[in-house]
Design an enzyme around this catalytic site. Structure first.
Site, PDB file in Angstrom:
ATOM      1  N   SER A  13       0.685  -7.368  -3.284  1.00 52.02           N
ATOM      2  CA  SER A  13       1.554  -5.493  -3.633  1.00 52.02           C
ATOM      3  C   SER A  13       1.051  -4.830  -4.178  1.00 52.02           C
ATOM      4  O   SER A  13      -0.153  -4.973  -5.118  1.00 52.02           O
ATOM      5  CB  SER A  13       2.498  -5.987  -3.020  1.00 52.02           C
ATOM      6  OG  SER A  13       3.048  -4.373  -2.005  1.00 52.02           O
ATOM      7  N   ASN A  14       1.482  -4.068  -4.318  1.00 54.54           N
ATOM      8  CA  ASN A  14       0.858  -2.824  -5.331  1.00 54.54           C
ATOM      9  C   ASN A  14       2.527  -2.034  -5.493  1.00 54.54           C
ATOM     10  O   ASN A  14       3.520  -2.055  -5.568  1.00 54.54           O
ATOM     11  CB  ASN A  14       0.174  -1.800  -5.119  1.00 54.54           C
ATOM     12  CG  ASN A  14       0.858  -1.401  -3.410  1.00 54.54           C
ATOM     13  OD1 ASN A  14       1.617  -0.261  -3.370  1.00 54.54           O
ATOM     14  ND2 ASN A  14      -0.343  -1.474  -2.421  1.00 54.54           N
ATOM     15  N   ALA A  15       2.392  -1.134  -6.419  1.00 59.76           N
ATOM     16  CA  ALA A  15       3.351  -0.695  -7.149  1.00 59.76           C
ATOM     17  C   ALA A  15       3.734   0.577  -6.766  1.00 59.76           C
ATOM     18  O   ALA A  15       4.531   2.093  -6.879  1.00 59.76           O
ATOM     19  CB  ALA A  15       3.685   0.035  -8.490  1.00 59.76           C
ATOM     20  N   SER A  16       3.765   1.298  -5.271  1.00 61.63           N
ATOM     21  CA  SER A  16       4.037   2.136  -4.791  1.00 61.63           C
ATOM     22  C   SER A  16       5.984   2.201  -4.173  1.00 61.63           C
ATOM     23  O   SER A  16       5.888   1.115  -3.969  1.00 61.63           O
ATOM     24  CB  SER A  16       3.395   2.304  -3.863  1.00 61.63           C
ATOM     25  OG  SER A  16       4.058   2.897  -2.406  1.00 61.63           O
ATOM     26  N   ALA A  79       0.728   3.382   0.384  1.00 64.71           N
ATOM     27  CA  ALA A  79      -0.545   1.870  -0.550  1.00 64.71           C
ATOM     28  C   ALA A  79      -0.858   1.176   0.434  1.00 64.71           C
ATOM     29  O   ALA A  79      -0.116   0.376  -0.142  1.00 64.71           O
ATOM     30  CB  ALA A  79       0.196   2.617  -1.478  1.00 64.71           C
TER      31      ALA A  79
END
Ligand code: CTP
Length: 209
Positions: A13-16, A79
């Site tokens: 996943s990502n930091a959004s 994101a």
């Protein structure tokens, strides 16, 4: 963010945080728009006054966005993970064979914005994208606007300590006809309110894409 499974307990996943998307959706709803808010597993609170559609993966997000059409305007702030694991494991990956790192095969995810911007008659009248860049912000954003076929693009610089999961942001709005508006440092709710006003203005015939 979207979340792409590796196995039943691990994911990419990502930091959004979802804060910017939430702010835009809520601001549009406040202006009287009927808003379908398609969201990955974000930590931000749900926007008030919107229909909330929850997804995990980019494929699910693409399907949910398609279901939400037709729409007058579509704003793409997610994101989205660019890649998924081609064959997520059905069971938890184990270290039975030692600590050798597993080999993961990646497959590209659909580009949801480009897909919607490229629709023929079903294309929303106003398609707005976002660009997260760590360098050459305006240059990359201008190319991204053209490549994805959107009408407006909200560009912001991201990095270890910038934008993602922060309350303040600094965006530049680019339009297809070459205009460039630097909005300076603002809070995410303020960006949401300003963008919502601009969208309303577009439909009131005050602005052109
Ligand atoms: N986007 C999308 N589907 C994807 C990837 C991105 O709809 N699979 C949308 C984002 O919501 C955003 C815009 O495309 O509105 C640009 O996203 P960004 O992450 O900045 O760019 P990428 O398309 O990932 O391109 P690059 O990695 O080269 O910067």
């Amino acid at each position: 963010p979207t979340r792409e499974p590796i196995d039943p307990v691990r994911y990419i996943s990502n930091a959004s945080s979802g804060k910017q998307g939430t702010a835009i959706a809520e601001a549009l709803a406040q202006l009287g728009a009927r808003v379908s808010f398609v969201t990955g597993p974000a930590e931000a609170a749900d926007p008030k006054g919107c229909a909330i559609i929850r997804v995990m993966t980019a494929d699910q997000m693409a399907a949910a966005v398609e279901t939400a059409l037709p729409a007058d305007a579509a704003i793409f702030c997610a994101a989205v993970a660019d890649w998924k694991i081609a064959n997520p494991a059905a069971g938890k990956l184990k270290k039975d064979k030692g600590f050798e790192a597993p080999e993961l095969d990646f497959a590209p995810n659909p580009d949801i914005l480009a897909r919607v911007a490229g629709l023929g008659e079903a294309r929303p009248a106003l398609v707005v994208g976002f660009a997260a860049e760590t360098e050459n912000l305006l240059d990359n954003a201008r190319k991204k606007l053209a490549r994805k076929g959107c009408d407006w693009l909200v560009a912001n610089e991201v990095g270890a300590d910038k934008v993602f999961n922060r309350d303040a942001t600094h965006v530049v709005l680019l339009t297809r006809d070459g205009a460039e508006e630097d909005w300076g440092e603002m809070s995410k709710p303020a960006v949401g309110a300003r963008l919502a006003e601009r969208v309303a203005g577009f439909f009131a015939g005050k602005a052109q894409p």
